[in-house]
Scaffold this motif. Structure first.
Motif, PDB file in Angstrom:
ATOM      1  N   ALA A  61       0.809  -1.216   0.000  1.00 58.00           N
ATOM      2  CA  ALA A  61       0.000   0.000   0.000  1.00 58.00           C
ATOM      3  C   ALA A  61       0.848   1.274   0.000  1.00 58.00           C
ATOM      4  N   LEU A  64       1.119   3.387  -3.196  1.00 61.39           N
ATOM      5  CA  LEU A  64      -0.149   4.016  -3.551  1.00 61.39           C
ATOM      6  C   LEU A  64      -0.315   5.371  -2.866  1.00 61.39           C
ATOM      7  N   LEU A  67       0.193   8.282  -5.212  1.00 61.58           N
ATOM      8  CA  LEU A  67      -0.968   8.565  -6.050  1.00 61.58           C
ATOM      9  C   LEU A  67      -2.044   9.303  -5.247  1.00 61.58           C
ATOM     10  N   TRP A 122      -4.574  -0.779   4.313  1.00 60.23           N
ATOM     11  CA  TRP A 122      -5.121  -0.124   3.126  1.00 60.23           C
ATOM     12  C   TRP A 122      -6.069   1.032   3.430  1.00 60.23           C
ATOM     13  N   ASP A 125      -4.955   4.849   2.652  1.00 59.75           N
ATOM     14  CA  ASP A 125      -4.899   5.112   1.210  1.00 59.75           C
ATOM     15  C   ASP A 125      -6.298   5.195   0.622  1.00 59.75           C
ATOM     16  N   GLY A 129      -7.753   8.606  -0.651  1.00 57.49           N
ATOM     17  CA  GLY A 129      -7.955   8.504  -2.096  1.00 57.49           C
ATOM     18  C   GLY A 129      -9.374   8.870  -2.486  1.00 57.49           C
TER      19      GLY A 129
END
Length: 140
Positions: A61, A64, A67, A122, A125, A129
């Motif tokens: 993770a 990520l 991003l 996770w 993120d 996100g």
């Protein structure tokens, strides 16, 4: 022979925590292979299955997060860039701080068995996100 200093520091100072292990070393621990790839494990590094699952998923993770940072930065720079960049910069720094705090908080919850390790790895993120996507959609 001119080798980088990192190789010697890894050999003479082996990893002492699970966070310092590579993904492949964590996988080797998961499958039960001890001492692979030059690892010298001590008793303090023996991990149970939930902790090992958390660190494996955290390694996946972590990339990520870059991003997620871009997803948060784009709408903030577009919206606040028109009125002055300092407000957007300040909000970006504040969101980055809370992102890191959320990562540490979920790690503590996973280590104390209060949160499923895969979800804990996770969740930051995914949460930030989704926030970045919502901000991006609202900006257009």
């Amino acid at each position: 022979l001119n080798l980088p200093k990192d190789i010697f520091s890894y050999v003479y100072n082996p990893p002492t925590s699970a966070e310092e292990l590579t993904f492949h070393e964590l996988l080797a621990l998961r499958t039960g292979v001890r001492g692979t790839a030059g690892m010298s494990l001590n008793n303090s590094m023996m991990l149970d299955a939930p902790h090992l699952a958390f660190y494996l998923h955290r390694k996946l993770a972590a990339p990520l997060a870059a991003l997620v940072a871009v997803l948060l930065a784009i709408p903030l720079s577009l919206h606040f860039g028109r009125s002055g960049g300092y407000v957007g910069l300040l909000l970006s720094v504040v969101l980055a701080f809370f992102f890191i705090v959320t990562q540490q908080w979920t790690q503590i919850l996973a280590e104390t068995y209060r949160l499923h390790p895969v979800f804990a790895a996770w969740a930051p993120d995914a949460l930030y996100g989704i926030l970045g996507l919502v901000l991006l959609v609202r900006e257009e």
